[in-house]
Structures are given as structure tokens and as C-alpha cells.
Scaffold this active site. Structure first.
Site, short mmCIF file in Angstrom:
data_model
loop_
_atom_site.label_atom_id
_atom_site.label_comp_id
_atom_site.label_asym_id
_atom_site.label_seq_id
_atom_site.Cartn_x
_atom_site.Cartn_y
_atom_site.Cartn_z
N ARG A 38 12.42 -6.13 -17.66
CA ARG A 38 12.48 -6.59 -16.26
C ARG A 38 13.64 -5.89 -15.54
O ARG A 38 13.64 -5.78 -14.32
CB ARG A 38 12.62 -8.12 -16.18
CG ARG A 38 12.71 -8.65 -14.75
CD ARG A 38 12.30 -10.11 -14.60
NE ARG A 38 12.79 -10.97 -15.65
CZ ARG A 38 14.05 -11.39 -15.75
NH1 ARG A 38 14.96 -11.03 -14.87
NH2 ARG A 38 14.40 -12.16 -16.75
N TYR A 91 1.98 -3.57 8.58
CA TYR A 91 0.99 -4.04 7.60
C TYR A 91 0.88 -5.57 7.63
O TYR A 91 1.89 -6.27 7.76
CB TYR A 91 1.42 -3.55 6.21
CG TYR A 91 0.50 -3.99 5.12
CD1 TYR A 91 -0.75 -3.43 4.96
CD2 TYR A 91 0.88 -4.99 4.23
CE1 TYR A 91 -1.61 -3.84 3.96
CE2 TYR A 91 0.03 -5.41 3.22
CZ TYR A 91 -1.22 -4.83 3.09
OH TYR A 91 -2.05 -5.24 2.10
N ASP A 163 8.04 1.90 6.11
CA ASP A 163 6.88 1.93 5.22
C ASP A 163 6.19 3.28 5.43
O ASP A 163 5.67 3.56 6.51
CB ASP A 163 5.95 0.76 5.58
CG ASP A 163 4.78 0.61 4.63
OD1 ASP A 163 4.30 1.64 4.11
OD2 ASP A 163 4.32 -0.53 4.42
N LYS A 188 -1.79 2.98 -3.14
CA LYS A 188 -2.53 3.87 -2.26
C LYS A 188 -2.37 5.33 -2.73
O LYS A 188 -2.79 5.64 -3.83
CB LYS A 188 -2.08 3.66 -0.82
CG LYS A 188 -1.89 2.18 -0.43
CD LYS A 188 -3.16 1.37 -0.44
CE LYS A 188 -2.94 -0.13 -0.37
NZ LYS A 188 -2.16 -0.61 0.76
#
Ligand code: PLP
Length: 374
Positions: A38, A91, A163, A188
Site C-alpha cells: 500500500r 469530469y 486533468d 483511458k
């Protein structure tokens, strides 16, 4: 044995073992080395370094999704009373974070139409902690002139986040525009094959340390197998993007001259309102475009239902082409009034142009338009 693996494996390990307690203590204290996945993982680290290099930043941080990247980056830079100024056209998930969740934490979020420059500047002048940007926008591919906004926000001491998912690091370099923290949905273009969900952040060391600390606690980490697949995707990123750009341009020209298409939205077209800004700000115009069918909601739905090569699906940025009608999915939550403001009509189609033969994609669109509109 002689001969080493040419490709790094997916390090499917949750933890790391040490030869001695002193070694473990040393790694925990210096934070140089691996302790627990993690925190860090070699496969994830490889992707983080590769994407940071592509974007030109010192550091990268991998996440389990684009939204994990966005929420962790933003949360690590705010506290109660902080102020965020963002574009309204961001977004959908980011919009919900800013609109539904952050106000509950006493964070002031101001969302402004990205072309109301006067209002944006006025809000920046009031003082802010984060300026949050996204360009090109979804679904109309508007290109925001980043430079003046960044200058004003910097003068106020703000952190600039952007972004860069739609453009990809190949088509747009936020670092050159003064952006501090670049965010990607690696789901993406970076992954590029519609087979993973992941996110990435690129930034300098100081921002990295803040964001990494929050990532470790909030836990939205990238998994090693996903990192392996992103590395595979990155090896063809430049080639893929070149083809996405080329195919989208061809299809945009075809749609623009099609009698059953009212408007085509692609920053590479001279008719696009932001073509000049896009030419200045981007190295390629990208693989995303939208168009308004000359028909009503049902006729547009019929176009969707008759596409054969192009899949009816949300998401974007993969090798195979996807189309959707934003009003039925990505923009379904908007009120009719906000839909109108965002330019999302009933006949709008968004297309993520893949890397297939452009002529076959054009044929597919042509036959679907013919079935729906004669
Ligand atoms: C998809 C997307 C996101 C969210 O990414 P996920 O990987 O789905 O969490 C954020 N920003 C943009 C521009 C996107 O297209």
C-alpha cells in the site's frame, strides 16, 4: 543462469521480507526501500517513473482509478476553510466531489463556466488554495486558454491542478503551462485497451510527499498487475496517439461534410471555436470528438443502435472505438438547464476514435446515419 527477463514481472506481493531487523528498521526510518505494497510496489513504481518522465515531472504516484487520483491529490492539499476554484465543465465524478462531498468538509468550491473568463479571473482574484482545470473538455472538446488562468492563480499562491486525461501526455504538456499537479485517468489512453481501471498523478517532490502520505492512508492504490498492463500500454502510447489523432481528424472532416450532421466538435477543425488556442497549446488534437445529428433523440438512438464496428459504451481512450449519447449516461445527472449550458443536446454523440482503419470507421458511421436519417 545467464539471460535476464527483458520485461519486469508484475510483482504480485503484498509485503517484503528482510534479512535482519536492522534492515527493516533502516527502511522504515529512511523510507528508501519497500515495506508494504500500500506504500510502494516495484511494478507500480516503474509506471510512476515512466509517466512522470513522459509528463516531465520529478515524481509520479499510481492509484486504483482516476477518481482515487483526483480525490487524494485534492484532499492532500486542503483543510476546512480552503477554497477551490474550478471550471464547471470538469469530469462528472470530479464535479460531484467538488459539489457534493467537499462542501460537507467546509471547503468552499466555486465552479465557473470555463469561457466566462471575467468571472473566473474575479474568483481567482478573491484568493484560492487550488485552481482545478481540465482541457479539452467533455463532451464538446472546448480548449481552455490555460496560461492567463495559471498566471493569476500563481500570483495568489494557489496550487494548480489539471486533468490531462483527454489529451494524453503526448498531445499536451501541462508542465510547460505552469501546472503543479497533473492527473490522469490511466483507464483511458495510458492503459489504452479498455482493460484496466487506474489513475496517476505527476508533480514535484514537495507535492508528491503530501499526496503519497494521503494515498498511503486513504488506500486507493494501484495494483501490480494493473501496473504491468499500463507499462505494456505505455510502450505503444506514442504510436497509438499518432493514430488516434490521424483517425479523429479524418472522421471529423467526414462528419463535418455529412448532410445529416449539424455540428462536429473537434479542436482540429478550423470551424472549432478554440482551434487557434488548440494549435498553440496542444501538439495533437486528440482522439475524442462529438457531433450533433440532424435529428431528434430517437433518431440519434437509432444511429447508436446501428453502429457495428463502433461499440456503444461509455469510457474512452482505447484502441477500439466507442460511441455514446452523453444525455443517456455520462451527463444523465444534469438538469435540463445545466445540460443546455453544457451544450449537451438530445442529438449529441460522443465518439472515442480508436486505431482501427479510418475508412471502416467512416463506413460504419455512414451506414448508421443512413439507417436513422435516410
Ligand atoms: C474517466 C475520467 C476520469 C475518472 O477516471 P476513472 O479511472 O474512471 O476513475 C477523470 N477525468 C477524466 C477526464 C476522465 O475521462
Amino acid at each position: 543462469m545467464k539471460g535476464k527477463p527483458a520485461i519486469s514481472p508484475a510483482y504480485m506481493t503484498a509485503t517484503y521480507k528482510f534479512d535482519s531487523s536492522d534492515d527493516l528498521i533502516d527502511v522504515v526510518q529512511s523510507q528508501e526501500g519497500y515495506i508494504y505494497s500500500r506504500w510502494d510496489n516495484p511494478s507500480v513504481k516503474e509506471v510512476e517513473e515512466a509517466v512522470a518522465h513522459l509528463e516531465g515531472y520529478e515524481c509520479g504516484i499510481g492509484f486504483s482509478s482516476g477518481m482515487a487520483a483526483i480525490s487524494t491529490a485534492v484532499l492532500s492539499h486542503i483543510c476546512a476553510g480552503s477554497r477551490i476554484v474550478a471550471m464547471q465543465e470538469i469530469y462528472g465524478g470530479t464535479y460531484e466531489l467538488f459539489n457534493d462531498i467537499l462542501p460537507k468538509l467546509s471547503v468552499d468550491t466555486t465552479l465557473i463556466n470555463c469561457f466566462d473568463t471575467g468571472q473566473l479571473m474575479a474568483q481567482i482574484d478573491k484568493g484560492l488554495d487550488i485552481l482545478y482545470l481540465e482541457s479539452p473538455t467533455n463532451p464538446l472538446l472546448r480548449v481552455v486558454d490555460i496560461d492567463p488562468l495559471v498566471r493569476s492563480a500563481k500570483a495568489k499562491g494557489a496550487v494548480i491542478m489539471m486533468d490531462n486525461t483527454f489529451a494524453s501526455p503526448i498531445n499536451q504538456r501541462p508542465l510547460d503551462m505552469g501546472v503543479d499537479v497533473v492527473i490522469h485517468s490511466a483507464t483511458k489512453y495510458l492503459g489504452g485497451h479498455h482493460d484496466i481501471t487506474a489513475g496517476l498523478v505527476c508533480c514535484n517532490k514537495a507535492a508528491h510527499d503530501k499526496i503519497w502520505h494521503y494515498k498511503k492512508i486513504l488506500g486507493g492504490v494501484m495494483d501490480p498487475m494493473t501496473a504491468f498492463l499500463i507499462m505494456r500500454g505505455l510502450r505503444t502510447l506514442e504510436l497509438r496517439i499518432a493514430r488516434h489523432n490521424e483517425n479523429a481528424m479524418k472522421i471529423a472532416r467526414f462528419l463535418e461534410s455529412h448532410p445529416k450532421v449539424k455540428t462536429t466538435y473537434y479542436p482540429g477543425l478550423e470551424s472549432h471555436p478554440d482551434h487557434e488556442v488548440a494549435k498553440r497549446q496542444m501538439k495533437g488534437f486528440g482522439g475524442m470528438l462529438s457531433f450533433d445529428v440532424d435529428g431528434d433523440f430517437d433518431q440519434t438512438k437509432t444511429v447508436m443502435d446501428h453502429l457495428k464496428l463502433i461499440s456503444l459504451a461509455t469510457s474512452l481512450g482505447g484502441v477500439t472505438s466507442l460511441a455514446n449519447q452523453p444525455i443517456t449516461n455520462t451527463h444523465v445527472a444534469l438538469s435540463p438547464e445545466n445540460r443546455k449550458k453544457a451544450g449537451v443536446s438530445e442529438s449529441l454523440v460522443r465518439l472515442s476514435v480508436g486505431i482501427e482503419d479510418a475508412d471502416l470507421l467512416i463506413q460504419d458511421l455512414d451506414q448508421a446515419l443512413a439507417v436513422a436519417l435516410g
